[in-house]
Write a protein that holds these residues in place. Structure first.
Motif, mmCIF file in Angstrom:
data_model
loop_
_atom_site.group_PDB
_atom_site.id
_atom_site.type_symbol
_atom_site.label_atom_id
_atom_site.label_comp_id
_atom_site.label_asym_id
_atom_site.label_seq_id
_atom_site.Cartn_x
_atom_site.Cartn_y
_atom_site.Cartn_z
ATOM 1 N N ILE A 69 0.820 -1.217 0.000
ATOM 2 C CA ILE A 69 0.000 0.000 0.000
ATOM 3 C C ILE A 69 0.855 1.268 0.000
ATOM 4 O O ILE A 69 0.621 2.184 -0.785
ATOM 5 N N PHE A 70 1.848 1.322 0.892
ATOM 6 C CA PHE A 70 2.606 2.562 1.091
ATOM 7 C C PHE A 70 4.051 2.507 0.611
ATOM 8 O O PHE A 70 4.633 3.538 0.316
ATOM 9 N N GLY A 71 4.677 1.342 0.599
ATOM 10 C CA GLY A 71 6.098 1.235 0.260
ATOM 11 C C GLY A 71 6.969 1.475 1.479
ATOM 12 O O GLY A 71 6.590 1.148 2.592
ATOM 13 N N THR A 72 8.112 2.059 1.244
ATOM 14 C CA THR A 72 9.038 2.315 2.349
ATOM 15 C C THR A 72 8.811 3.714 2.883
ATOM 16 O O THR A 72 8.208 4.540 2.202
ATOM 17 N N PRO A 73 9.276 4.074 4.051
ATOM 18 C CA PRO A 73 10.084 3.361 5.044
ATOM 19 C C PRO A 73 9.236 2.386 5.873
ATOM 20 O O PRO A 73 8.003 2.457 5.879
ATOM 21 N N LEU A 74 9.923 1.487 6.558
ATOM 22 C CA LEU A 74 9.254 0.410 7.266
ATOM 23 C C LEU A 74 9.256 0.579 8.786
ATOM 24 O O LEU A 74 9.035 -0.383 9.508
ATOM 25 N N TRP A 75 9.479 1.772 9.278
ATOM 26 C CA TRP A 75 9.483 1.983 10.732
ATOM 27 C C TRP A 75 8.084 1.907 11.325
ATOM 28 O O TRP A 75 7.898 1.387 12.426
ATOM 29 N N ILE A 76 7.093 2.387 10.631
ATOM 30 C CA ILE A 76 5.725 2.355 11.156
ATOM 31 C C ILE A 76 5.197 0.916 11.233
ATOM 32 O O ILE A 76 4.662 0.517 12.271
ATOM 33 N N PRO A 77 5.358 0.092 10.184
ATOM 34 C CA PRO A 77 4.891 -1.284 10.339
ATOM 35 C C PRO A 77 5.695 -2.068 11.375
ATOM 36 O O PRO A 77 5.171 -3.003 11.983
ATOM 37 N N LEU A 78 6.944 -1.676 11.594
ATOM 38 C CA LEU A 78 7.719 -2.310 12.664
ATOM 39 C C LEU A 78 7.055 -2.056 14.013
ATOM 40 O O LEU A 78 6.897 -2.977 14.822
ATOM 41 N N GLY A 79 6.635 -0.825 14.246
ATOM 42 C CA GLY A 79 5.935 -0.501 15.488
ATOM 43 C C GLY A 79 4.617 -1.241 15.602
ATOM 44 O O GLY A 79 4.266 -1.745 16.677
ATOM 45 N N ILE A 80 3.888 -1.336 14.487
ATOM 46 C CA ILE A 80 2.616 -2.065 14.491
ATOM 47 C C ILE A 80 2.863 -3.546 14.774
ATOM 48 O O ILE A 80 2.125 -4.174 15.544
ATOM 49 N N ALA A 81 3.902 -4.116 14.171
ATOM 50 C CA ALA A 81 4.218 -5.528 14.384
ATOM 51 C C ALA A 81 4.634 -5.794 15.831
ATOM 52 O O ALA A 81 4.279 -6.834 16.398
ATOM 53 N N ILE A 82 5.364 -4.883 16.441
ATOM 54 C CA ILE A 82 5.736 -5.041 17.850
ATOM 55 C C ILE A 82 4.492 -4.992 18.723
ATOM 56 O O ILE A 82 4.344 -5.788 19.660
ATOM 57 N N CYS A 83 3.577 -4.081 18.416
ATOM 58 C CA CYS A 83 2.307 -4.029 19.160
ATOM 59 C C CYS A 83 1.511 -5.307 18.966
ATOM 60 O O CYS A 83 0.914 -5.833 19.922
ATOM 61 N N TRP A 84 1.480 -5.835 17.756
ATOM 62 C CA TRP A 84 0.784 -7.087 17.475
ATOM 63 C C TRP A 84 1.409 -8.237 18.275
ATOM 64 O O TRP A 84 0.701 -9.056 18.857
ATOM 65 N N GLY A 85 2.734 -8.310 18.307
ATOM 66 C CA GLY A 85 3.401 -9.365 19.068
ATOM 67 C C GLY A 85 3.124 -9.262 20.555
ATOM 68 O O GLY A 85 2.896 -10.265 21.232
ATOM 69 N N THR A 86 3.118 -8.026 21.060
ATOM 70 C CA THR A 86 2.794 -7.815 22.477
ATOM 71 C C THR A 86 1.374 -8.267 22.764
ATOM 72 O O THR A 86 1.119 -8.943 23.756
ATOM 73 N N PHE A 87 0.439 -7.926 21.886
ATOM 74 C CA PHE A 87 -0.944 -8.354 22.044
ATOM 75 C C PHE A 87 -1.058 -9.870 22.019
ATOM 76 O O PHE A 87 -1.772 -10.462 22.837
ATOM 77 N N CYS A 88 -0.360 -10.520 21.082
ATOM 78 C CA CYS A 88 -0.446 -11.982 20.962
ATOM 79 C C CYS A 88 0.059 -12.670 22.225
ATOM 80 O O CYS A 88 -0.549 -13.632 22.691
ATOM 81 N N PHE A 89 1.145 -12.203 22.791
ATOM 82 C CA PHE A 89 1.688 -12.858 23.979
ATOM 83 C C PHE A 89 0.965 -12.440 25.238
ATOM 84 O O PHE A 89 0.939 -13.176 26.220
ATOM 85 N N TRP A 90 0.348 -11.261 25.221
ATOM 86 C CA TRP A 90 -0.350 -10.796 26.409
ATOM 87 C C TRP A 90 -1.770 -11.322 26.483
ATOM 88 O O TRP A 90 -2.230 -11.789 27.513
ATOM 89 N N LYS A 91 -2.486 -11.279 25.355
ATOM 90 C CA LYS A 91 -3.905 -11.593 25.367
ATOM 91 C C LYS A 91 -4.267 -12.835 24.565
ATOM 92 O O LYS A 91 -5.114 -13.595 24.975
ATOM 93 N N ALA A 92 -3.695 -12.988 23.393
ATOM 94 C CA ALA A 92 -4.121 -14.089 22.524
ATOM 95 C C ALA A 92 -3.464 -15.374 22.953
ATOM 96 O O ALA A 92 -3.777 -16.421 22.545
#
Length: 92
Positions: A69-92
């Motif tokens: 959708i957006f291309g680079t840079p990839l810092w924003i999806p990195l933050g989203i992925a870290i939040c997703w991982g935190t959610f998966c280990f915390w809640k899911a």
């Protein structure tokens, strides 16, 4: 060192991180067998390994969607992925 394949150092670090996470989960499973099963937000009973798999799969989808959708840079999806991982280990 990485010239035998079209790898870059960031790619190698991603794989080192994945294998390190698998190593940590192996040590945790040896020290405390049973996988720490619990029912998460998705309504599924998951273990630590399941949550790592969901984190990696979701992160790959986040990065691919961002690149499409957006291309680079990839810092924003990195933050989203870290939040997703935190959610998966915390809640899911």
């Amino acid at each position: 060192m990485l010239s035998w394949m079209a790898w870059t150092w960031p790619t190698a670090l991603v794989f080192v991180g994945i294998f390190s996470a698998m190593g940590v989960l192996t040590v945790l499973e040896i020290r405390k067998p049973g996988g720490d099963e619990r029912k998460g937000a998705l309504g599924l009973v998951t273990t630590r390994g399941d949550r790592l798999f969901l984190t990696l799969l979701g992160s790959a989808c986040i990065f691919l969607a961002w690149l499409g959708i957006f291309g680079t840079p990839l810092w924003i999806p990195l933050g989203i992925a870290i939040c997703w991982g935190t959610f998966c280990f915390w809640k899911a």
